[in-house]
Design a protein around this motif. Structure first.
Motif, short mmCIF file in Angstrom:
data_model
loop_
_atom_site.label_atom_id
_atom_site.label_comp_id
_atom_site.label_asym_id
_atom_site.label_seq_id
_atom_site.Cartn_x
_atom_site.Cartn_y
_atom_site.Cartn_z
N THR A 50 1.06 -1.17 -0.14
CA THR A 50 0.01 -0.20 -0.06
C THR A 50 1.00 1.20 -0.08
OG1 THR A 50 -1.66 -1.12 1.39
CG2 THR A 50 -1.73 1.45 1.82
N HIS A 51 1.80 1.38 1.10
CA HIS A 51 2.73 2.33 0.61
C HIS A 51 3.40 2.83 -0.56
CE1 HIS A 51 6.23 4.95 2.08
NE2 HIS A 51 6.74 4.41 1.93
N ILE A 52 4.13 1.63 -1.21
CA ILE A 52 4.77 1.39 -2.66
C ILE A 52 3.55 2.12 -3.44
CG2 ILE A 52 5.08 0.57 -4.76
CD1 ILE A 52 6.46 -1.80 -2.53
N LEU A 53 2.36 1.62 -2.98
CA LEU A 53 1.13 2.02 -4.72
C LEU A 53 1.12 3.78 -4.42
CD1 LEU A 53 -1.30 -0.65 -4.22
CD2 LEU A 53 -0.66 0.16 -6.34
N PHE A 54 1.16 4.23 -2.85
CA PHE A 54 0.94 5.67 -2.77
C PHE A 54 1.94 6.30 -2.80
CE2 PHE A 54 -2.74 4.95 -0.16
CZ PHE A 54 -3.62 5.91 -0.21
N VAL A 55 3.15 5.94 -3.24
CA VAL A 55 4.17 6.92 -3.62
C VAL A 55 4.86 6.62 -5.29
CG1 VAL A 55 7.53 5.91 -4.02
CG2 VAL A 55 6.11 5.64 -1.24
N ALA A 56 4.16 5.91 -5.55
CA ALA A 56 3.88 5.23 -7.10
C ALA A 56 3.32 6.34 -7.52
CB ALA A 56 3.84 4.06 -7.48
#
Length: 206
Positions: A14-20
């Protein structure tokens, strides 16, 4: 895999998705890199690729996140008012408010820019935002009026939102820069104009 490990894996994803999401909006699809996403997310490329095997797959997952966030804010017409015509008016207004918010405008432009290379992503964005909105309005109209709910829903959304959206996408009009809080709805969109369209379109239920 333990439950704690699985939870940490889901939290990282989820963290990666928000960053991406931020990286894609800032750099565009072509210039965005998996290296940048990994660095900004504070994780390794190996970990990033363990969750998303390619930039294409990551972008599609970001669009899934956009859909989840968008639909959570949009809700359904029934959430806006007890009287059906007013509920439809405010739902259409909320749709306009959300779709004209600057990050959403940039996401729409981004999806258009990669439509030829990644037609699946353009379809995913259309389904996430436009088709899902149409579906919610169609179902509400079918429950409250005797009419061709699908065509009326499409007509209402087109007439109340598309002209302003087109102008905004083409930079003829400015997007909304403030957070699209529902409490600010009347200040962000012309509810009276939308109400006139809705009143002229929907049959009198009395």
């Amino acid at each position: 895999m333990t439950r704690d490990t699985q939870r940490r894996g889901e939290e990282l994803r989820t963290h990666i998705l928000f960053v991406a999401k931020s990286v894609f909006l800032e750099a565009g699809f072509e210039r965005a890199s998996m290296d940048t996403v990994a660095t900004r997310a504070g994780t390794s490329k190996r970990s990033l690729y363990a969750h998303f095997e390619s930039k294409d797959k990551l972008f599609l997952a970001v669009l899934d996140l956009v859909r989840e966030l968008y639909l959570g804010k949009l809700m359904t017409p029934a959430a806006y008012a007890d009287e059906p015509a007013e509920a439809v008016t405010r739902f259409c207004g909320r749709f306009q408010q959300l779709i004209l918010w600057e990050p959403q405008v940039r996401t729409c432009r981004l999806s258009i820019s990669v439509a030829e290379r990644l037609p699946g992503s353009a379809h995913a964005y259309f389904d996430a935002v436009f088709a899902a909105t149409h579906e919610r309005l169609r179902d509400y109209l079918a429950q409250n009026y005797e009419l061709d709910a699908a065509s009326v829903a499409e007509d209402l959304l087109a007439r109340t939102t598309l002209p302003r959206l087109y102008r905004t996408l083409l930079a003829v009009a400015e997007p909304l820069t403030e957070e699209p809080d529902e409490k600010a709805l009347a200040g962000h969109v012309d509810l009276d104009a939308i109400r006139r369209v809705v009143t002229a379109t929907l049959p009198d239920r009395r």
